[in-house]
Design a protein around this motif. Structure first.
Motif, short mmCIF file in Angstrom:
data_model
loop_
_atom_site.label_atom_id
_atom_site.label_comp_id
_atom_site.label_asym_id
_atom_site.label_seq_id
_atom_site.Cartn_x
_atom_site.Cartn_y
_atom_site.Cartn_z
N HIS A 114 0.83 -1.21 0.00
CA HIS A 114 0.00 0.00 0.00
C HIS A 114 0.87 1.26 0.00
CE1 HIS A 114 -2.35 3.16 2.20
NE2 HIS A 114 -3.17 2.89 1.21
N SER B 20 -2.31 3.09 -2.92
CA SER B 20 -3.71 2.76 -2.62
C SER B 20 -3.92 1.25 -2.62
CB SER B 20 -4.66 3.40 -3.63
OG SER B 20 -4.68 2.68 -4.84
N GLU C 152 -6.78 0.08 -3.69
CA GLU C 152 -7.53 -0.16 -4.93
C GLU C 152 -6.59 -0.54 -6.07
OE1 GLU C 152 -10.98 1.84 -7.74
OE2 GLU C 152 -10.02 3.08 -6.22
N GLU D 182 -11.15 2.43 0.44
CA GLU D 182 -9.82 1.87 0.65
C GLU D 182 -9.84 0.75 1.69
OE1 GLU D 182 -6.28 2.67 -0.67
OE2 GLU D 182 -7.88 2.69 -2.15
#
Length: 115
Positions: A44, A49, A51, A73
């Motif tokens: 991350h 992110s 996503e 998130e």
């Protein structure tokens, strides 16, 4: 440390691994050795992110109706930790840089990074 997270039953992952110079690269098969929270947090930080790490091509994404939901998130993080299938594959961390997924451009950049 250079590391690649992959799925051994994924033909695309197998093909990509054959194309790479894997000297000094640790491989982690994500079905038999689950991703830890710490590993996901490192991904991350490098990607910016959750996503970006999430596979919207996963069959469970459609079958659970996640496509119709507004995910945040924290949702992406929890889903990836819940089951390996939600991690976009492969994910490589090389010299502090992250390479996510199997796009041709991404794999070419990964090949260069690995030498």
């Amino acid at each position: 440390m250079n590391k690649i997270f992959y799925l051994k039953t994924c033909d695309t992952c197998k093909r990509i691994l054959k194309e790479l110079n894997l000297d000094g690269v640790e491989l982690q098969e994500i079905k038999s050795q689950e991703i830890s929270t710490i590993q996901l947090e490192e991904m991350h930080i490098l990607s910016g992110s959750y996503e970006a790490l999430f596979s919207k091509r996963a069959q469970l994404y459609k079958s659970r109706g996640l496509k119709e939901m507004n995910l945040y998130e924290e949702d992406y993080k929890n889903l990836i930790l819940e089951t390996y299938t939600f991690l976009k594959r492969p994910v490589a961390i090389v010299e502090g840089k992250i390479f996510i997924g199997n796009s041709k451009k991404n794999i070419e950049a990964l090949k260069i990074a690995l030498g």
